[in-house]
Write a protein that holds these residues in place. Sequence first.
Motif, PDB file in Angstrom:
ATOM      1  N   ILE A 147     -37.962 -10.178 112.524  1.00 47.79           N
ATOM      2  CA  ILE A 147     -38.819 -10.131 113.717  1.00 47.79           C
ATOM      3  C   ILE A 147     -37.995 -10.677 114.876  1.00 47.79           C
ATOM      4  N   TYR A 148     -37.927  -9.907 115.935  1.00 46.66           N
ATOM      5  CA  TYR A 148     -37.138 -10.287 117.107  1.00 46.66           C
ATOM      6  C   TYR A 148     -38.064 -10.779 118.211  1.00 46.66           C
ATOM      7  N   TYR A 149     -37.699 -11.914 118.769  1.00 44.09           N
ATOM      8  CA  TYR A 149     -38.480 -12.551 119.819  1.00 44.09           C
ATOM      9  C   TYR A 149     -37.620 -12.739 121.067  1.00 44.09           C
ATOM     10  N   CYS A 150     -38.246 -12.640 122.222  1.00 43.87           N
ATOM     11  CA  CYS A 150     -37.579 -13.100 123.430  1.00 43.87           C
ATOM     12  C   CYS A 150     -38.246 -14.402 123.879  1.00 43.87           C
ATOM     13  N   ALA A 151     -37.456 -15.213 124.548  1.00 45.78           N
ATOM     14  CA  ALA A 151     -37.931 -16.506 125.027  1.00 45.78           C
ATOM     15  C   ALA A 151     -37.371 -16.737 126.424  1.00 45.78           C
ATOM     16  N   ALA A 152     -38.081 -17.526 127.211  1.00 45.25           N
ATOM     17  CA  ALA A 152     -37.668 -17.796 128.591  1.00 45.25           C
ATOM     18  C   ALA A 152     -37.759 -19.283 128.882  1.00 45.25           C
ATOM     19  N   ASP A 153     -36.777 -19.755 129.629  1.00 43.03           N
ATOM     20  CA  ASP A 153     -36.826 -21.136 130.104  1.00 43.03           C
ATOM     21  C   ASP A 153     -35.748 -21.323 131.168  1.00 43.03           C
ATOM     22  N   PHE A 154     -35.667 -22.517 131.708  1.00 36.03           N
ATOM     23  CA  PHE A 154     -34.703 -22.821 132.755  1.00 36.03           C
ATOM     24  C   PHE A 154     -33.432 -23.379 132.133  1.00 36.03           C
ATOM     25  N   PHE A 155     -32.300 -22.785 132.463  1.00 39.56           N
ATOM     26  CA  PHE A 155     -30.996 -23.231 131.987  1.00 39.56           C
ATOM     27  C   PHE A 155     -29.995 -23.188 133.132  1.00 39.56           C
ATOM     28  N   HIS A 156     -29.131 -24.225 133.214  1.00 43.33           N
ATOM     29  CA  HIS A 156     -28.042 -24.203 134.188  1.00 43.33           C
ATOM     30  C   HIS A 156     -26.791 -23.581 133.586  1.00 43.33           C
ATOM     31  N   SER A 157     -26.727 -23.547 132.254  1.00 45.64           N
ATOM     32  CA  SER A 157     -25.614 -22.931 131.530  1.00 45.64           C
ATOM     33  C   SER A 157     -26.192 -22.470 130.200  1.00 45.64           C
ATOM     34  N   ASP A 158     -25.333 -22.098 129.256  1.00 43.78           N
ATOM     35  CA  ASP A 158     -25.861 -21.692 127.950  1.00 43.78           C
ATOM     36  C   ASP A 158     -25.846 -22.861 126.956  1.00 43.78           C
ATOM     37  N   ASP A 159     -25.600 -24.064 127.428  1.00 41.62           N
ATOM     38  CA  ASP A 159     -25.635 -25.222 126.541  1.00 41.62           C
ATOM     39  C   ASP A 159     -27.030 -25.389 125.940  1.00 41.62           C
ATOM     40  N   GLY A 160     -27.069 -25.491 124.642  1.00 46.84           N
ATOM     41  CA  GLY A 160     -28.330 -25.766 123.968  1.00 46.84           C
ATOM     42  C   GLY A 160     -29.207 -24.571 123.709  1.00 46.84           C
ATOM     43  N   TRP A 161     -28.732 -23.375 124.035  1.00 53.73           N
ATOM     44  CA  TRP A 161     -29.618 -22.220 123.942  1.00 53.73           C
ATOM     45  C   TRP A 161     -30.021 -21.893 122.507  1.00 53.73           C
TER      46      TRP A 161
END
Length: 126
Positions: free
Chosen positions: A93-107
């Motif tokens: 099952i593929y999900y998309c998610a959204a949030d605030f990021f300044h870089s890809d650290d922790g994604w």
Amino acid sequence: QLKLVESGGGLVEPGGSLRLTCTASGTTLDYFAIGWFRRAPGKEREGVSFISRTSDITTYRESVKGRFTVSRDNAKNTVYLQMNSLKPEDTGIYYCAADFFHSDDGWLSTLRWSNWGQGTQVTVSS
């Protein structure tokens, strides 16, 4: 309130392609980074790809590099995941998610993402 809806999943043979779409409503996606995740049967949810809000950063898990491409069209409030050369191990099952990021650290951490879609099933099988 941001709402995400995934579409484009289905059944495909090994070597085939699918394009997943993540469509947002309720607010603009302009300020959000988007992550694609998947959950295979019996496994934990794992990160597949990341795209920054301006598309200047795209990141992939090692197993999909060269086969998957993430892109976005902020004017359409939509993010895409083009999946080529699909393998049975891409099933899930593929999900998309959204949030605030300044870089890809922790994604890769699912705890880092506040907004999730309901998911779309991808099955790769002959």
